[in-house]
Design a protein around this motif. Structure first.
Motif, PDB file in Angstrom:
ATOM      1  N   VAL A 115       0.866  -1.172   0.000  1.00 32.05           N
ATOM      2  CA  VAL A 115       0.000   0.000   0.000  1.00 32.05           C
ATOM      3  C   VAL A 115       0.909   1.230   0.000  1.00 32.05           C
ATOM      4  O   VAL A 115       1.710   1.412   0.915  1.00 32.05           O
ATOM      5  N   TRP A 116       0.783   2.014  -1.059  1.00 31.45           N
ATOM      6  CA  TRP A 116       1.568   3.232  -1.232  1.00 31.45           C
ATOM      7  C   TRP A 116       0.656   4.441  -1.031  1.00 31.45           C
ATOM      8  O   TRP A 116      -0.454   4.469  -1.559  1.00 31.45           O
ATOM      9  N   HIS A 117       1.131   5.439  -0.313  1.00 36.06           N
ATOM     10  CA  HIS A 117       0.419   6.719  -0.165  1.00 36.06           C
ATOM     11  C   HIS A 117       1.297   7.761  -0.849  1.00 36.06           C
ATOM     12  O   HIS A 117       2.502   7.839  -0.560  1.00 36.06           O
ATOM     13  N   LEU A 118       0.690   8.539  -1.740  1.00 41.76           N
ATOM     14  CA  LEU A 118       1.461   9.512  -2.512  1.00 41.76           C
ATOM     15  C   LEU A 118       0.867  10.907  -2.424  1.00 41.76           C
ATOM     16  O   LEU A 118      -0.334  11.070  -2.262  1.00 41.76           O
ATOM     17  N   ARG A 119       1.746  11.873  -2.547  1.00 39.09           N
ATOM     18  CA  ARG A 119       1.365  13.280  -2.602  1.00 39.09           C
ATOM     19  C   ARG A 119       2.179  13.899  -3.733  1.00 39.09           C
ATOM     20  O   ARG A 119       3.407  13.806  -3.737  1.00 39.09           O
ATOM     21  N   ASP A 120       1.489  14.491  -4.688  1.00 42.70           N
ATOM     22  CA  ASP A 120       2.156  15.119  -5.837  1.00 42.70           C
ATOM     23  C   ASP A 120       3.114  14.157  -6.530  1.00 42.70           C
ATOM     24  O   ASP A 120       4.212  14.541  -6.942  1.00 42.70           O
ATOM     25  N   GLY A 121       2.720  12.889  -6.642  1.00 39.62           N
ATOM     26  CA  GLY A 121       3.530  11.905  -7.355  1.00 39.62           C
ATOM     27  C   GLY A 121       4.741  11.403  -6.591  1.00 39.62           C
ATOM     28  O   GLY A 121       5.607  10.748  -7.162  1.00 39.62           O
ATOM     29  N   ILE A 122       4.815  11.678  -5.299  1.00 40.85           N
ATOM     30  CA  ILE A 122       5.943  11.228  -4.461  1.00 40.85           C
ATOM     31  C   ILE A 122       5.381  10.377  -3.321  1.00 40.85           C
ATOM     32  O   ILE A 122       4.421  10.772  -2.654  1.00 40.85           O
ATOM     33  N   ALA A 123       6.002   9.221  -3.063  1.00 41.96           N
ATOM     34  CA  ALA A 123       5.547   8.323  -2.002  1.00 41.96           C
ATOM     35  C   ALA A 123       5.974   8.862  -0.644  1.00 41.96           C
ATOM     36  O   ALA A 123       7.155   9.123  -0.423  1.00 41.96           O
ATOM     37  N   TYR A 124       4.983   9.016   0.254  1.00 42.18           N
ATOM     38  CA  TYR A 124       5.310   9.474   1.600  1.00 42.18           C
ATOM     39  C   TYR A 124       5.012   8.412   2.656  1.00 42.18           C
ATOM     40  O   TYR A 124       5.387   8.561   3.810  1.00 42.18           O
ATOM     41  N   ARG A 125       4.346   7.335   2.252  1.00 39.14           N
ATOM     42  CA  ARG A 125       4.089   6.229   3.177  1.00 39.14           C
ATOM     43  C   ARG A 125       3.982   4.939   2.383  1.00 39.14           C
ATOM     44  O   ARG A 125       3.450   4.925   1.265  1.00 39.14           O
ATOM     45  N   PHE A 126       4.494   3.847   2.972  1.00 39.14           N
ATOM     46  CA  PHE A 126       4.486   2.539   2.327  1.00 39.14           C
ATOM     47  C   PHE A 126       4.250   1.493   3.406  1.00 39.14           C
ATOM     48  O   PHE A 126       4.801   1.591   4.503  1.00 39.14           O
ATOM     49  N   GLU A 127       3.431   0.502   3.063  1.00 38.81           N
ATOM     50  CA  GLU A 127       3.245  -0.633   3.970  1.00 38.81           C
ATOM     51  C   GLU A 127       3.250  -1.910   3.151  1.00 38.81           C
ATOM     52  O   GLU A 127       2.599  -2.010   2.116  1.00 38.81           O
ATOM     53  N   SER A 128       3.991  -2.888   3.629  1.00 38.80           N
ATOM     54  CA  SER A 128       4.095  -4.184   2.974  1.00 38.80           C
ATOM     55  C   SER A 128       3.437  -5.243   3.839  1.00 38.80           C
ATOM     56  O   SER A 128       3.697  -5.320   5.035  1.00 38.80           O
ATOM     57  N   VAL A 129       2.587  -6.046   3.218  1.00 40.65           N
ATOM     58  CA  VAL A 129       2.000  -7.209   3.875  1.00 40.65           C
ATOM     59  C   VAL A 129       2.316  -8.389   2.973  1.00 40.65           C
ATOM     60  O   VAL A 129       2.042  -8.346   1.766  1.00 40.65           O
ATOM     61  N   SER A 130       2.933  -9.424   3.533  1.00 42.19           N
ATOM     62  CA  SER A 130       3.332 -10.550   2.688  1.00 42.19           C
ATOM     63  C   SER A 130       3.253 -11.872   3.444  1.00 42.19           C
ATOM     64  O   SER A 130       3.121 -11.899   4.658  1.00 42.19           O
ATOM     65  N   ASP A 131       3.366 -12.935   2.683  1.00 41.76           N
ATOM     66  CA  ASP A 131       3.347 -14.288   3.233  1.00 41.76           C
ATOM     67  C   ASP A 131       4.751 -14.605   3.743  1.00 41.76           C
ATOM     68  O   ASP A 131       5.549 -15.227   3.049  1.00 41.76           O
ATOM     69  N   THR A 132       5.045 -14.161   4.952  1.00 41.45           N
ATOM     70  CA  THR A 132       6.390 -14.332   5.501  1.00 41.45           C
ATOM     71  C   THR A 132       6.728 -15.798   5.732  1.00 41.45           C
ATOM     72  O   THR A 132       7.889 -16.190   5.639  1.00 41.45           O
ATOM     73  N   HIS A 133       5.718 -16.618   6.015  1.00 43.04           N
ATOM     74  CA  HIS A 133       5.974 -18.041   6.257  1.00 43.04           C
ATOM     75  C   HIS A 133       6.552 -18.715   5.009  1.00 43.04           C
ATOM     76  O   HIS A 133       7.476 -19.542   5.103  1.00 43.04           O
ATOM     77  N   ALA A 134       6.040 -18.374   3.857  1.00 41.31           N
ATOM     78  CA  ALA A 134       6.525 -18.982   2.614  1.00 41.31           C
ATOM     79  C   ALA A 134       8.001 -18.666   2.388  1.00 41.31           C
ATOM     80  O   ALA A 134       8.775 -19.529   1.975  1.00 41.31           O
ATOM     81  N   MET A 135       8.393 -17.453   2.675  1.00 46.93           N
ATOM     82  CA  MET A 135       9.810 -17.076   2.497  1.00 46.93           C
ATOM     83  C   MET A 135      10.680 -17.728   3.577  1.00 46.93           C
ATOM     84  O   MET A 135      11.782 -18.173   3.307  1.00 46.93           O
ATOM     85  N   ARG A 136      10.169 -17.785   4.799  1.00 43.99           N
ATOM     86  CA  ARG A 136      10.939 -18.375   5.892  1.00 43.99           C
ATOM     87  C   ARG A 136      11.251 -19.860   5.626  1.00 43.99           C
ATOM     88  O   ARG A 136      12.329 -20.344   5.961  1.00 43.99           O
ATOM     89  N   ARG A 137      10.295 -20.577   5.018  1.00 44.65           N
ATOM     90  CA  ARG A 137      10.527 -21.988   4.695  1.00 44.65           C
ATOM     91  C   ARG A 137      11.751 -22.171   3.811  1.00 44.65           C
ATOM     92  O   ARG A 137      12.482 -23.151   3.948  1.00 44.65           O
ATOM     93  N   ALA A 138      11.990 -21.225   2.928  1.00 48.61           N
ATOM     94  CA  ALA A 138      13.147 -21.332   2.025  1.00 48.61           C
ATOM     95  C   ALA A 138      14.472 -21.090   2.751  1.00 48.61           C
ATOM     96  O   ALA A 138      15.516 -21.439   2.222  1.00 48.61           O
ATOM     97  N   THR A 139      14.431 -20.539   3.942  1.00 49.51           N
ATOM     98  CA  THR A 139      15.667 -20.265   4.680  1.00 49.51           C
ATOM     99  C   THR A 139      16.161 -21.475   5.456  1.00 49.51           C
ATOM    100  O   THR A 139      17.234 -21.457   6.034  1.00 49.51           O
ATOM    101  N   GLN A 140      15.341 -22.537   5.522  1.00 51.98           N
ATOM    102  CA  GLN A 140      15.687 -23.701   6.350  1.00 51.98           C
ATOM    103  C   GLN A 140      16.144 -24.871   5.522  1.00 51.98           C
ATOM    104  O   GLN A 140      15.791 -25.069   4.419  1.00 51.98           O
TER     105      GLN A 140
END
Length: 140
Positions: A115-140
């Motif tokens: 989720v990006w929040h922009l003002r005048d075409g510039i990002a001032y806030r960003f939030e990432s939500v992801s499937d962290t479990h799927a990535m963590r499995r690859a680390t083991q």
């Protein structure tokens, strides 16, 4: 159109283009372009459970603490956006992260919503939500 009349570009179009440019720049390693599209006071939040979880303020901290560690841990790391939805000052991006974990040699793949929040075409806030479990499995 009458002489002297300007064609206005809806803010959603500008915001969507900015966010698409950020993903394109990330894909090519063009960090200068990424940083140019982030506000000096950007608030960048990564979901708990992610290897770079936390909230970071300012482009330099985002680069050092949220983005650079991904390249250190994952080979061929990519964030591929599939869908952009612009609504007012926000752009929602659905996509997939993929990389090869350097230590385990395993491929990690996870869906994300950014989720990006922009003002005048510039990002001032960003939030990432992801499937962290799927990535963590690859680390083991």
């Amino acid at each position: 159109m009458e002489a002297g009349t300007k064609t206005l570009i809806p803010p959603e179009s500008t915001n969507r283009r900015t966010v698409a440019e950020i993903y394109s720049a990330l894909a090519t390693g063009n960090m200068e372009t990424v940083l140019e599209r982030l506000a000096p006071d950007i608030k960048w939040t990564v979901v708990p459970g992610d290897q770079t979880a936390g909230t970071y303020y300012g482009p330099e901290l985002v680069l050092r603490e949220a983005l650079a560690p991904l390249a250190a841990v994952w080979a061929d790391f990519e964030m591929t956006p599939f869908e952009f939805t612009a609504v007012g000052d926000k752009v929602f991006v659905v996509g997939e992260s993929r990389g090869v974990h350097r230590a385990s040699g395993k491929v990690g793949t996870a869906r994300f919503v950014h989720v990006w929040h922009l003002r005048d075409g510039i990002a001032y806030r960003f939030e990432s939500v992801s499937d962290t479990h799927a990535m963590r499995r690859a680390t083991q």
